[in-house]
Design a protein around this motif. Structure first.
Motif, short mmCIF file in Angstrom:
data_model
loop_
_atom_site.label_atom_id
_atom_site.label_comp_id
_atom_site.label_asym_id
_atom_site.label_seq_id
_atom_site.Cartn_x
_atom_site.Cartn_y
_atom_site.Cartn_z
N UNK A 157 -11.25 8.66 -14.82
CA UNK A 157 -10.10 9.52 -15.09
C UNK A 157 -9.47 10.01 -13.80
N UNK A 158 -10.32 10.36 -12.86
CA UNK A 158 -9.82 10.88 -11.59
C UNK A 158 -9.05 9.83 -10.81
N UNK A 159 -9.64 8.66 -10.68
CA UNK A 159 -8.98 7.64 -9.86
C UNK A 159 -7.70 7.16 -10.52
N UNK A 160 -7.69 7.15 -11.84
CA UNK A 160 -6.48 6.75 -12.53
C UNK A 160 -5.36 7.75 -12.28
N UNK A 161 -5.69 9.03 -12.39
CA UNK A 161 -4.68 10.06 -12.14
C UNK A 161 -4.16 9.97 -10.71
N UNK A 162 -5.07 9.74 -9.80
CA UNK A 162 -4.68 9.65 -8.40
C UNK A 162 -3.78 8.45 -8.16
N UNK A 163 -4.16 7.34 -8.78
CA UNK A 163 -3.35 6.15 -8.61
C UNK A 163 -1.95 6.32 -9.16
N UNK A 164 -1.85 6.94 -10.32
CA UNK A 164 -0.53 7.19 -10.91
C UNK A 164 0.32 8.05 -9.98
N UNK A 165 -0.31 9.08 -9.46
CA UNK A 165 0.41 9.98 -8.56
C UNK A 165 0.92 9.21 -7.35
N UNK A 166 0.05 8.38 -6.80
CA UNK A 166 0.43 7.60 -5.63
C UNK A 166 1.61 6.70 -5.93
N UNK A 167 1.53 6.03 -7.07
CA UNK A 167 2.62 5.14 -7.46
C UNK A 167 3.92 5.89 -7.62
N UNK A 168 3.82 7.04 -8.30
CA UNK A 168 5.02 7.79 -8.59
C UNK A 168 5.68 8.30 -7.30
N UNK A 169 4.86 8.76 -6.40
CA UNK A 169 5.41 9.30 -5.16
C UNK A 169 6.00 8.21 -4.27
N UNK A 170 5.45 7.03 -4.39
CA UNK A 170 5.96 5.94 -3.55
C UNK A 170 7.39 5.60 -3.91
N UNK A 171 7.65 5.71 -5.21
CA UNK A 171 9.00 5.44 -5.66
C UNK A 171 9.42 4.01 -5.35
N UNK A 172 10.55 3.88 -4.71
CA UNK A 172 11.05 2.54 -4.41
C UNK A 172 10.73 2.11 -2.99
N UNK A 173 9.94 2.93 -2.34
CA UNK A 173 9.57 2.60 -0.96
C UNK A 173 8.68 1.35 -0.94
N UNK A 174 9.03 0.42 -0.08
CA UNK A 174 8.25 -0.81 -0.01
C UNK A 174 7.18 -0.68 1.07
N UNK A 175 5.94 -1.01 0.72
CA UNK A 175 4.86 -0.98 1.71
C UNK A 175 5.07 -2.05 2.76
N UNK A 176 4.54 -1.83 3.95
CA UNK A 176 4.71 -2.79 5.04
C UNK A 176 4.01 -4.11 4.75
N UNK A 177 4.60 -5.18 5.24
CA UNK A 177 4.01 -6.51 5.03
C UNK A 177 2.85 -6.72 6.01
N UNK A 178 1.95 -7.57 5.59
CA UNK A 178 0.88 -7.95 6.51
C UNK A 178 -0.23 -6.93 6.63
N UNK A 179 -0.15 -5.87 5.84
CA UNK A 179 -1.21 -4.87 5.87
C UNK A 179 -1.79 -4.71 4.48
N UNK A 180 -3.10 -4.73 4.41
CA UNK A 180 -3.78 -4.51 3.13
C UNK A 180 -3.75 -3.02 2.83
#
Lengths: 219, 219
Positions: B144-167
């Motif tokens: 439950x915790x990791x799911x909530x955290x993941x959702x939050x992370x996704x939501x905050x990222x919005x349309x920002x694209x993560x950098x290429x070449x980095x895991x």
DNA sequence: CCGGTCTGTCACCAATCGGTGAGTAACAGT
DNA sequence: ACTGTTACTCACCGATTGGTGACAGACCGG
């Protein structure tokens, strides 16, 4: 402890001796210490108690009180071994590579620590214990561990000068914290923050990420 | 449970009522849940049991079995609240700053997470629980915790694209792992890997180190 | 051989644990 | 007012915990 099985064996075969415990104090002490370490490593600190240790050591708990002064003394004895952990589990040499910069050093140390922790269940349990409880027992254990780690870090650094303008103590604390939590979380549930950590390939990815993190701050 | 004190009060004053428990199931359920959360936050998971929760809730443990189906159900109920954690403890807005790059985002999220975790003893205990045990209870809580955290992370990222070449998954796992371990270690012993973490100044240093770490990988 | 010390065993203690079955008091519907 | 349901309490169970005192047998010096 083994009376039942021994008696049963006797009744069945009528030959095997009752497996009498030899009167050897130092051997018993070693057996108790070993039992305690194994128990802690395998079961964790939840079920780490006088009865459980005595049961595993195959002796009476009274002996633990006599020889170690109870669980506290036993834990302290475990902590005394912790000073040798680095020496036992982490290679001394630089792996054939020349560590020219502080970044080289920290990258190597991080990876060494990651592997060493991954291979040592006892140390993992102790680290987990440290952040879960705050008793005197744990505090001593924690102290011994951090001291040994600090000495190792100092020794490996040698004459390498840390970079100016960076709070290396804080940054290194974060790096080692990340390693510890990653390994503990993986050992407990096979993942960390959604990142699956089970087979070697997963760990390789984690290692490269760690390298990238270290190289990011230290160049 | 309060009969003794109530009786004592009666004997002394002869006036105060016996503090009779009102018959309100949902109120009792809430009292139990609250007691469980407080107990877990304050005492940790070591002494988290049916008896302790009932004692703190001021009711009979039988009610916990009836209303929650035992400790497991109660823990699950706690986990159900976890989804609201992010919403409750972490501000939605970006603090008046524009997050232009992925680095901006991760720096801000890291600091937010650090503060939020530092202010929430219950969440700290749960995280500590996760890496110390591997029962079904804890697994659900962790999920439950990791799911909530993941959702939050996704939501905050919005349309920002993560950098290429980095895991980013691996790197972010390491970053969040470092935060969690730092906070837990500090909460337990006031320090982490030799780095003292007690007053606000210590935490400021840790925060700048964290920023440096994040900026190192994400620029 | 005798007496004392050391090593190990056993029986017991109070306290607490999780769990259950039976009982009681307040309420609602009729 | 009677009845059944709901909310709640209590007493007890076996198991396990940490901890202690008494005892038995091996060993060793005299």
């Amino acid at each position: 402890m083994l009376n039942e099985t021994a008696m049963a064996a006797l009744e069945q075969t009528g030959a095997t001796e009752p497996e009498k415990r030899i009167r050897d104090r130092s051997a018993t002490e070693r057996a108790i210490l070993k039992a305690a370490k194994n128990l802690l490593a395998e079961e964790g600190f939840q079920n780490f108690g006088i009865n459980a240790v005595a049961r595993r050591a195959g002796c009476d708990k009274q002996l633990i009180y006599r020889y170690y002064g109870g669980l506290d003394g036993l834990v302290e004895a475990i902590g005394a071994d912790l000073g040798n952990w680095v020496k036992d589990r982490i290679p001394e040499d630089t792996g054939g590579m020349f560590l020219l910069t502080y970044g080289d050093l920290m990258e190597r140390l991080s990876l060494l620590f990651l592997e060493a922790l991954r291979d040592d269940p006892l140390m993992r349990r102790i680290v987990a214990w440290e952040i879960s409880e705050n008793t005197e027992q744990v505090r001593r254990l924690s102290e011994a561990r951090s001291k040994a780690l600090g000495l190792w870090l100092d020794r490996m650094r040698g004459s390498l000068t840390p970079p100016k303008g960076i709070d290396t103590a804080a940054v290194n604390a974060l790096i080692f914290a990340s390693i510890q939590h990653l390994v503990l979380s993986a050992a407990a549930g096979g993942q960390c923050a959604g990142l699956v950590l089970k087979n070697g390939k997963d760990w390789e990815k984690a290692a490269t990420a760690l390298k990238r993190l270290v190289r990011g701050v230290y160049g």
